[in-house]
Design a protein around this motif. Structure first.
Motif, mmCIF file in Angstrom:
data_model
loop_
_atom_site.group_PDB
_atom_site.id
_atom_site.type_symbol
_atom_site.label_atom_id
_atom_site.label_comp_id
_atom_site.label_asym_id
_atom_site.label_seq_id
_atom_site.Cartn_x
_atom_site.Cartn_y
_atom_site.Cartn_z
ATOM 1 N N HIS A 178 0.824 -1.209 0.000
ATOM 2 C CA HIS A 178 0.000 0.000 0.000
ATOM 3 C C HIS A 178 0.861 1.264 0.000
ATOM 4 O O HIS A 178 0.531 2.267 0.642
ATOM 5 C CB HIS A 178 -0.948 0.011 1.195
ATOM 6 C CG HIS A 178 -1.994 -1.055 1.127
ATOM 7 N ND1 HIS A 178 -3.029 -1.143 2.038
ATOM 8 C CD2 HIS A 178 -2.188 -2.096 0.270
ATOM 9 C CE1 HIS A 178 -3.791 -2.188 1.743
ATOM 10 N NE2 HIS A 178 -3.307 -2.774 0.673
ATOM 11 N N GLY A 179 2.012 1.198 -0.678
ATOM 12 C CA GLY A 179 2.849 2.381 -0.838
ATOM 13 C C GLY A 179 3.908 2.599 0.215
ATOM 14 O O GLY A 179 4.714 3.529 0.106
ATOM 15 N N LYS B 160 -2.162 5.797 6.889
ATOM 16 C CA LYS B 160 -3.465 5.141 6.764
ATOM 17 C C LYS B 160 -4.018 4.786 8.142
ATOM 18 O O LYS B 160 -3.279 4.359 9.032
ATOM 19 C CB LYS B 160 -3.365 3.892 5.894
ATOM 20 C CG LYS B 160 -2.966 4.209 4.457
ATOM 21 C CD LYS B 160 -2.775 2.953 3.641
ATOM 22 C CE LYS B 160 -2.388 3.324 2.206
ATOM 23 N NZ LYS B 160 -1.079 4.018 2.148
ATOM 24 N N LYS B 161 -5.315 4.944 8.302
ATOM 25 C CA LYS B 161 -5.979 4.655 9.566
ATOM 26 C C LYS B 161 -5.788 3.191 9.954
ATOM 27 O O LYS B 161 -5.767 2.304 9.105
ATOM 28 C CB LYS B 161 -7.480 4.971 9.439
ATOM 29 C CG LYS B 161 -8.227 4.926 10.757
ATOM 30 C CD LYS B 161 -9.675 5.353 10.561
ATOM 31 C CE LYS B 161 -10.455 5.285 11.870
ATOM 32 N NZ LYS B 161 -11.870 5.679 11.690
ATOM 33 N N ARG B 162 -5.683 2.943 11.259
ATOM 34 C CA ARG B 162 -5.409 1.580 11.742
ATOM 35 C C ARG B 162 -6.701 0.822 12.046
ATOM 36 O O ARG B 162 -6.866 0.236 13.123
ATOM 37 C CB ARG B 162 -4.522 1.639 12.985
ATOM 38 C CG ARG B 162 -3.140 2.245 12.778
ATOM 39 C CD ARG B 162 -2.243 1.426 11.870
ATOM 40 N NE ARG B 162 -2.556 1.620 10.461
ATOM 41 C CZ ARG B 162 -2.230 0.749 9.508
ATOM 42 N NH1 ARG B 162 -1.643 -0.380 9.816
ATOM 43 N NH2 ARG B 162 -2.518 0.991 8.258
ATOM 44 N N THR C 239 -8.180 -2.626 7.143
ATOM 45 C CA THR C 239 -6.943 -2.188 6.488
ATOM 46 C C THR C 239 -5.764 -3.046 6.933
ATOM 47 O O THR C 239 -4.939 -3.477 6.116
ATOM 48 C CB THR C 239 -6.663 -0.708 6.798
ATOM 49 O OG1 THR C 239 -7.710 0.089 6.252
ATOM 50 C CG2 THR C 239 -5.334 -0.261 6.203
ATOM 51 N N ILE C 240 -5.677 -3.320 8.228
ATOM 52 C CA ILE C 240 -4.568 -4.124 8.750
ATOM 53 C C ILE C 240 -4.606 -5.539 8.177
ATOM 54 O O ILE C 240 -3.569 -6.097 7.786
ATOM 55 C CB ILE C 240 -4.613 -4.154 10.290
ATOM 56 C CG1 ILE C 240 -4.318 -2.755 10.856
ATOM 57 C CG2 ILE C 240 -3.605 -5.156 10.851
ATOM 58 C CD1 ILE C 240 -4.508 -2.626 12.347
ATOM 59 N N ALA C 241 -5.788 -6.130 8.099
ATOM 60 C CA ALA C 241 -5.920 -7.478 7.531
ATOM 61 C C ALA C 241 -5.552 -7.490 6.049
ATOM 62 O O ALA C 241 -4.889 -8.414 5.562
ATOM 63 C CB ALA C 241 -7.337 -7.995 7.735
ATOM 64 N N GLU C 242 -5.965 -6.452 5.324
ATOM 65 C CA GLU C 242 -5.645 -6.368 3.894
ATOM 66 C C GLU C 242 -4.151 -6.154 3.680
ATOM 67 O O GLU C 242 -3.566 -6.700 2.730
ATOM 68 C CB GLU C 242 -6.451 -5.238 3.259
ATOM 69 C CG GLU C 242 -7.935 -5.551 3.140
ATOM 70 C CD GLU C 242 -8.797 -4.316 2.919
ATOM 71 O OE1 GLU C 242 -8.223 -3.222 2.717
ATOM 72 O OE2 GLU C 242 -10.042 -4.441 2.970
ATOM 73 N N GLU C 243 -3.526 -5.377 4.559
ATOM 74 C CA GLU C 243 -2.071 -5.178 4.463
ATOM 75 C C GLU C 243 -1.337 -6.497 4.668
ATOM 76 O O GLU C 243 -0.365 -6.805 3.957
ATOM 77 C CB GLU C 243 -1.622 -4.147 5.497
ATOM 78 C CG GLU C 243 -2.059 -2.726 5.175
ATOM 79 C CD GLU C 243 -1.892 -1.771 6.323
ATOM 80 O OE1 GLU C 243 -2.047 -0.541 6.101
ATOM 81 O OE2 GLU C 243 -1.616 -2.221 7.465
ATOM 82 N N ASP D 104 -3.049 5.101 17.204
ATOM 83 C CA ASP D 104 -4.300 4.913 16.473
ATOM 84 C C ASP D 104 -4.860 3.512 16.705
ATOM 85 O O ASP D 104 -6.076 3.332 16.814
ATOM 86 C CB ASP D 104 -4.075 5.160 14.978
ATOM 87 C CG ASP D 104 -5.380 5.402 14.232
ATOM 88 O OD1 ASP D 104 -6.358 5.826 14.877
ATOM 89 O OD2 ASP D 104 -5.425 5.178 13.009
ATOM 90 N N GLU D 105 -3.970 2.515 16.789
ATOM 91 C CA GLU D 105 -4.418 1.154 17.100
ATOM 92 C C GLU D 105 -5.167 1.116 18.431
ATOM 93 O O GLU D 105 -6.209 0.463 18.551
ATOM 94 C CB GLU D 105 -3.226 0.198 17.174
ATOM 95 C CG GLU D 105 -2.736 -0.303 15.839
ATOM 96 C CD GLU D 105 -1.685 -1.380 16.001
ATOM 97 O OE1 GLU D 105 -1.421 -1.805 17.142
ATOM 98 O OE2 GLU D 105 -1.130 -1.803 14.972
ATOM 99 N N LEU D 106 -4.628 1.815 19.420
ATOM 100 C CA LEU D 106 -5.282 1.853 20.732
ATOM 101 C C LEU D 106 -6.656 2.493 20.645
ATOM 102 O O LEU D 106 -7.630 2.000 21.221
ATOM 103 C CB LEU D 106 -4.420 2.634 21.727
ATOM 104 C CG LEU D 106 -3.250 1.903 22.388
ATOM 105 C CD1 LEU D 106 -2.526 2.855 23.340
ATOM 106 C CD2 LEU D 106 -3.705 0.669 23.148
ATOM 107 N N ARG D 107 -6.731 3.592 19.920
ATOM 108 C CA ARG D 107 -8.010 4.309 19.811
ATOM 109 C C ARG D 107 -9.049 3.483 19.055
ATOM 110 O O ARG D 107 -10.253 3.675 19.253
ATOM 111 C CB ARG D 107 -7.793 5.651 19.114
ATOM 112 C CG ARG D 107 -6.928 6.627 19.914
ATOM 113 C CD ARG D 107 -6.956 8.008 19.301
ATOM 114 N NE ARG D 107 -6.094 8.927 20.048
ATOM 115 C CZ ARG D 107 -4.858 9.250 19.689
ATOM 116 N NH1 ARG D 107 -4.348 8.741 18.587
ATOM 117 N NH2 ARG D 107 -4.129 10.086 20.427
#
Length: 325
Positions: A51-52, A111-113, A117-121, A243-246
């Motif tokens: 993802h860049g 990118k937002k966590r 998105t994390i699974a796709e990464e 961001d992961e925590l939030r």
């Protein structure tokens, strides 16, 4: 009286100058340390564009099944943290340790966590790096959410899941973001940016205390322990980890909203927290079994949250049981 007033003003100006000098020195100390960290943190595995941005993957072992190791929140260097476990796995299966963005040797991302998105990464990382399915997913702590979401999105690629004191989605759905507010707050940012945090980590006592629930990394070589501390200094409090925590509660709710019985085995390994576990956590671990009809939950005695740092042999046995199933 005027003389004393003038003297007091001089003292205050002098004290302020000393404080500013110390703060300036601390900021320079931190910036020099950050640059040195970047030179020290040479990736032991390979970097792949996802993802860049660059994402780190460390692999080893051989076999037809790939064990994918997902770290928990705040585990600054998964390559080091999982060392005792993948050393046990390597003679029997292929393994892959990955660093989410903001961890280990991976870049930070804008990118937002969110969990999708994390699974796709992770999916893209496994593809571009040539890791062949089927996968046995291993999730420690908060890593449980991305492993289950990955399995929900790509069920045909998954052979089984092992949780290492991983929280259930239902448990995490009740989380609040108070820890993110604390770590991302002014006081902690001040501590990091002025070098106070870095200075404190020069104390062996402080380092040992920070590693208390990881068995003080007794099963990890000394050179890797130093890398672990360097990674912590480099990654602590960055935007991705905050961001992961939030996003914990929101991410958990996404996983719960897509709940279906998983079509493969699920093994849940629970720490007894050295005899100090909490009833609510224990109850949620037993209830976690509802996610698969082929599931079991095992409490590992005399361990803390990082079970693999205490009994990597037992964890490896459970993983290999699914590999061979």
């Amino acid at each position: 009286m005027k003389k004393w007033r003038k003297r007091l003003v001089k003292f205050l100006i002098f004290d302020l100058a000393i404080v500013l000098l110390l703060l300036g020195t601390g900021v320079i100390y931190q910036q020099v340390g950050v640059r040195q960290d970047a030179k020290t943190l040479v990736p032991p595995g390979k970097l792949y564009e996802v993802h860049g941005d660059n994402m780190h993957l460390y692999t080893g072992g051989e076999g037809d099944v790939t064990v994918v190791l997902a770290s928990g929140w705040g585990t600054a260097n998964p390559y080091v943290d999982y060392y005792p476990l993948y050393e046990k796995l390597a003679p029997n299966t292929k393994f892959a340790v990955y660093d989410r963005f903001g961890y280990g040797y991976s870049d930070q991302t804008d990118k937002k966590r969110d969990v999708d998105t994390i699974a796709e990464e992770l999916h893209e990382l496994l593809q571009v790096s040539g890791q062949k399915p089927p996968y046995v997913l291993v999730g420690h702590s908060l890593g449980s959410l991305e492993t289950i979401r990955f399995a929900q999105k790509y069920p045909d690629l998954v052979k089984g899941i092992v949780m290492i004191d991983g929280g259930s989605p239902e448990y995490y759905s009740n989380d609040d973001d108070s820890l993110a507010d604390t770590i991302g707050g002014f006081a902690n940012k001040f501590r990091i940016q002025t070098g106070l945090f870095r200075l404190s980590m020069q104390s062996d006592m402080v380092v040992e205390t920070s590693n208390a629930n990881r068995n003080e990394l007794k099963l990890v070589p000394d050179d890797l322990k130093k890398l672990d501390t360097t990674a912590l200094l480099h990654n602590y409090g960055n935007v991705n980890t905050l961001d992961e925590l939030r996003e914990i509660a929101a991410n958990a709710k996404v996983v719960v909203d897509h709940k279906q019985t998983l079509p493969f085995p699920l093994t849940i390994l629970t720490a007894d927290y050295l005899g100090a576990s909490e009833p609510e956590w224990d109850k949620s671990q037993v209830e976690f079994k509802s996610w698969s009809d082929d599931s079991k939950q095992v409490t590992i005695k005399d361990t803390d949250h990082y079970i693999h740092q205490y009994r990597p042999d037992l964890v490896a046995d459970e993983i290999l049981a699914l590999v061979k199933k």
